[in-house]
Design a protein around this motif. Structure first.
Motif, PDB file in Angstrom:
ATOM      1  N   THR A   5       0.850  -1.191   0.000  1.00 30.29           N
ATOM      2  CA  THR A   5       0.000   0.000   0.000  1.00 30.29           C
ATOM      3  C   THR A   5       0.886   1.241   0.000  1.00 30.29           C
ATOM      4  OG1 THR A   5      -0.068   0.160   2.410  1.00 30.29           O
ATOM      5  CG2 THR A   5      -1.751  -1.217   1.348  1.00 30.29           C
ATOM      6  N   ASP A   6       0.278   2.379  -0.265  1.00 28.33           N
ATOM      7  CA  ASP A   6       1.038   3.633  -0.281  1.00 28.33           C
ATOM      8  C   ASP A   6       1.745   3.875   1.046  1.00 28.33           C
ATOM      9  OD1 ASP A   6       0.195   4.029  -2.838  1.00 28.33           O
ATOM     10  OD2 ASP A   6      -1.224   5.641  -2.384  1.00 28.33           O
ATOM     11  N   ILE A   7       1.042   3.639   2.136  1.00 28.03           N
ATOM     12  CA  ILE A   7       1.641   3.933   3.437  1.00 28.03           C
ATOM     13  C   ILE A   7       2.746   2.928   3.761  1.00 28.03           C
ATOM     14  CG2 ILE A   7      -0.005   2.631   4.870  1.00 28.03           C
ATOM     15  CD1 ILE A   7       0.132   5.065   6.820  1.00 28.03           C
ATOM     16  N   GLU A   8       2.609   1.687   3.288  1.00 27.48           N
ATOM     17  CA  GLU A   8       3.682   0.704   3.505  1.00 27.48           C
ATOM     18  C   GLU A   8       4.930   1.109   2.717  1.00 27.48           C
ATOM     19  OE1 GLU A   8       1.061  -3.355   4.359  1.00 27.48           O
ATOM     20  OE2 GLU A   8       1.574  -2.785   2.304  1.00 27.48           O
ATOM     21  N   ILE A   9       4.735   1.607   1.502  1.00 25.47           N
ATOM     22  CA  ILE A   9       5.869   2.099   0.705  1.00 25.47           C
ATOM     23  C   ILE A   9       6.508   3.302   1.393  1.00 25.47           C
ATOM     24  CG2 ILE A   9       6.523   3.211  -1.473  1.00 25.47           C
ATOM     25  CD1 ILE A   9       4.336   1.497  -2.824  1.00 25.47           C
ATOM     26  N   ALA A  10       5.658   4.229   1.853  1.00 30.26           N
ATOM     27  CA  ALA A  10       6.168   5.436   2.515  1.00 30.26           C
ATOM     28  C   ALA A  10       6.958   5.093   3.774  1.00 30.26           C
ATOM     29  CB  ALA A  10       5.013   6.379   2.846  1.00 30.26           C
ATOM     30  N   ASN A  11       6.514   4.058   4.491  1.00 27.12           N
ATOM     31  CA  ASN A  11       7.205   3.678   5.723  1.00 27.12           C
ATOM     32  C   ASN A  11       8.592   3.092   5.462  1.00 27.12           C
ATOM     33  OD1 ASN A  11       5.160   4.517   7.420  1.00 27.12           O
ATOM     34  ND2 ASN A  11       4.142   2.529   7.477  1.00 27.12           N
ATOM     35  N   GLY A 557      -3.999   2.482   6.876  1.00 28.22           N
ATOM     36  CA  GLY A 557      -5.249   2.897   6.243  1.00 28.22           C
ATOM     37  C   GLY A 557      -5.164   4.143   5.403  1.00 28.22           C
ATOM     38  N   LEU A 558      -4.062   4.908   5.491  1.00 30.76           N
ATOM     39  CA  LEU A 558      -3.864   6.049   4.587  1.00 30.76           C
ATOM     40  C   LEU A 558      -3.395   5.488   3.251  1.00 30.76           C
ATOM     41  CD1 LEU A 558      -2.086   8.693   6.832  1.00 30.76           C
ATOM     42  CD2 LEU A 558      -4.268   8.986   5.690  1.00 30.76           C
ATOM     43  N   PHE A 559      -4.050   5.893   2.166  1.00 32.02           N
ATOM     44  CA  PHE A 559      -3.693   5.293   0.872  1.00 32.02           C
ATOM     45  C   PHE A 559      -3.795   6.332  -0.228  1.00 32.02           C
ATOM     46  CE2 PHE A 559      -8.175   4.670   1.812  1.00 32.02           C
ATOM     47  CZ  PHE A 559      -8.812   5.111   0.670  1.00 32.02           C
TER      48      PHE A 559
END
Length: 559
Positions: A5-11, A557-559
């Motif tokens: 997910t976007d937030i997993e990539i961002a992390n 949950g942020l995507f």
């Protein structure tokens, strides 16, 4: 393999300390005001030092009308900045700040996507540096002082039925659209009808994004038309003697914010008016600063080109003396097929006939941007279900229109996926161009609205309700030159028309203006059309229900 997910990539991002990002731009320590390790504000010392430096190229990223599938405009903007860095160009990105309304309402995040994001993603989406809260506080201070003035004897003789300023909050809350305030007895204020708008639709937001400096900000706040007296005389914010306090609240919010992308490309994120109910651009200060800091400044305008790009050009560029060197127009095959009548669940399937029907939407936006006199590059945001036959249809249209075309795969590949686009943009920026605006300053307010509706939207005509006609007459009767202001049309983002159901390239429709408001401090006139609301509502299953945080502070949950 599970897609992140976007937030997993961002992390997973390897962020550099913001002092390093600033140093690479030549920003001095005393010009930087850090907000933790990865965010900072840029103060006036920097802007003053760079004032005489030559401007870099300005690139405006816009899109076709949005659909439920999404077009990836912010993702493309971020990816283009990263791609510029990949090929050795000095580039910086200038974006709007996300509003908590859509973050908790529909989007769940608005900082790009995939491998083309600005970070720290959670901070940017949730509170960031507090700019929106400062704008909310300044707006509501004005409302509180106005109601207190009435409570304390009403020396200005304000007509409670003709109060123009609304309270605001940065959240979607339809229950607050229309309320009664001041209930509960004499000590609790004078009862009156009141309203809430979302913060990003407020005139204070528009003023902050268009102000040249603190002095200009304070003057514009004082110019806000907030009410009329019982004799029909205008009451301005300066009459309530609160514009100085409002400016004090906004002192830090006026400073642009510096962050970075996943690939450590610098990004300025500042201001955030919606394009469907406001003027849809990041701040003039951030855009101008970006042009001083880099050879290529890449910015975006909200929603489709009929809204964000038109307002960027006819309002922001007119006000600030800016001119883009190139326009990037983002489209997806999915969205074009949706415009051609395909249901959302079927847009991944090849459908050449539907693509031919829906591509008129892209064609109209190309024609509009070319009519502004600017070089255009169409960026086809690529998905793995796109077929070569479908891509060929869009490529062929671009050839017919004489505009550049590039495939963009920045969501999946980051900067590497935008190299072709970056190369086309660099070529386009070298072409001679002259910005031609939609209307003259000297045209009447009604004629300016008519010009945008007929030239940009493709309307056959414009009609004004009796209430809108009355409001136009009231603005013109003030005799302060307000008729020379540009117009900011509030309209659905989903269609070129004022009817969200009219997809593709509607023709021979009539645009109905139901209300006209003067934003005297922002220096434009707002025309409301259709059912557009300045306070959105939440959906049946808002994105907020999917956002969570664990015991260690990790947000999901942020995507």
């Amino acid at each position: 393999m599970k897609q992140l997910t976007d937030i997993e990539i961002a992390n997973q991002a390897q962020m550099k300390p913001i002092v390093q990002i600033a140093a690479a731009l030549g920003i001095k320590e005393e010009e930087l005001e850090p907000y933790g390790r990865f965010k900072a504000k840029l103060n006036d010392t920097l802007a003053n030092r760079l004032e005489e430096r030559k401007n870099g190229k300005l690139i405006l990223v816009t899109a076709i009308n949005p659909t439920p599938s999404g077009e990836g405009k912010t993702t493309t903007t971020v990816g283009l900045g990263q791609a510029m860095a990949k090929i050795g160009k000095n580039a910086i990105i200038a974006l709007r700040e996300p509003s908590l309304g859509p973050v908790f309402g529909i989007k769940g995040g608005a900082a790009g996507g995939g491998w083309s994001q600005v970070v720290p993603m959670e901070d940017i989406n949730l509170h960031f540096t507090g700019d929106f809260h400062a704008i909310t506080a300044a707006n509501n201070l004005l409302c509180a002082v106005l109601d207190n003035h009435i409570q304390q004897g009403n020396e200005l003789d304000i007509d409670q039925r003709r109060i123009l300023i609304n309270r605001v909050m940065d959240m979607n809350d339809r229950a607050l659209r229309n309320i009664v305030a001041g209930l509960g007895g004499r000590l609790n204020g004078v009862p009156r009808e009141d309203h809430f708008s979302i913060t990003v639709a407020s005139e204070v937001m528009a003023i902050l994004c268009l102000a040249a400096d603190l002095k200009d900000l304070k003057e514009r706040l004082g110019e806000m038309l907030v009410a009329y007296t019982r004799q029909g005389a205008p009451v301005y914010c300066r009459d309530l003697q609160v514009h100085g306090a409002m400016a004090a609240l906004l002192k830090d919010a006026l400073k642009p914010n510096l962050v970075q992308t996943l690939e450590n490309t610098p990004a300025l994120i500042h201001g955030g008016p919606f394009a469907n109910i406001a003027h849809g651009c990041n701040s003039v200060r951030a855009t101008k600063l970006a042009m001083k800091l880099a050879d290529y400044a890449i910015t975006e305008a909200g929603f489709g080109a009929d809204l964000g790009a038109e307002k960027f050009l006819d309002i922001k560029c007119r006000t600030a003396g800016l001119k883009p060197d190139c326009v990037v127009l983002v489209a997806t095959l999915r969205a074009l097929k949706y415009n051609g009548g395909v249901k959302k669940e079927n847009v991944k399937e090849e459908n050449i006939d539907a693509l031919h029907k829906g591509i008129g939407n892209l064609e109209k936006h190309i024609e509009n941007m070319m009519a502004f006199g600017l070089p255009v590059v169409v960026a086809l945001n690529r998905f793995d279900t796109d077929t070569e036959a479908e891509i060929a249809v869009v490529r062929s249209l671009c050839e017919q229109k004489g505009v550049a075309f590039a495939l963009s795969d920045v969501f999946a590949k980051g900067g590497e996926g935008g190299v072709e686009l970056a190369e086309q943009v660099i070529k386009a920026c070298e072409k001679p161009s002259e910005l031609m605006l939609t209307y003259l300053d000297t045209a009447s307010i009604a004629d300016k609205i008519r010009a945008v509706a007929t030239k940009i939207y493709g309307a056959a005509d414009v009609v004004f309700t009796a209430e809108a006609d009355r409001q136009l007459a009231a603005i013109e009767s003030l005799d302060k030159g307000y008729e020379r202001y540009p117009v900011c049309i509030a309209k659905t983002q989903y269609s070129l028309s004022d009817n969200p159901a009219l997809l593709g390239r509607p023709k021979d429709f009539t645009l109905t203006v139901r209300e006209v408001r003067l934003s005297a401090g922002a220096h434009f006139v707002v025309a409301l059309t259709g059912d557009i609301m300045t306070m959105p509502g939440l959906s049946k299953e808002p994105a907020a229900q999917k956002i969570d945080i664990d015991d260690d502070g990790r947000i999901t949950g942020l995507f």
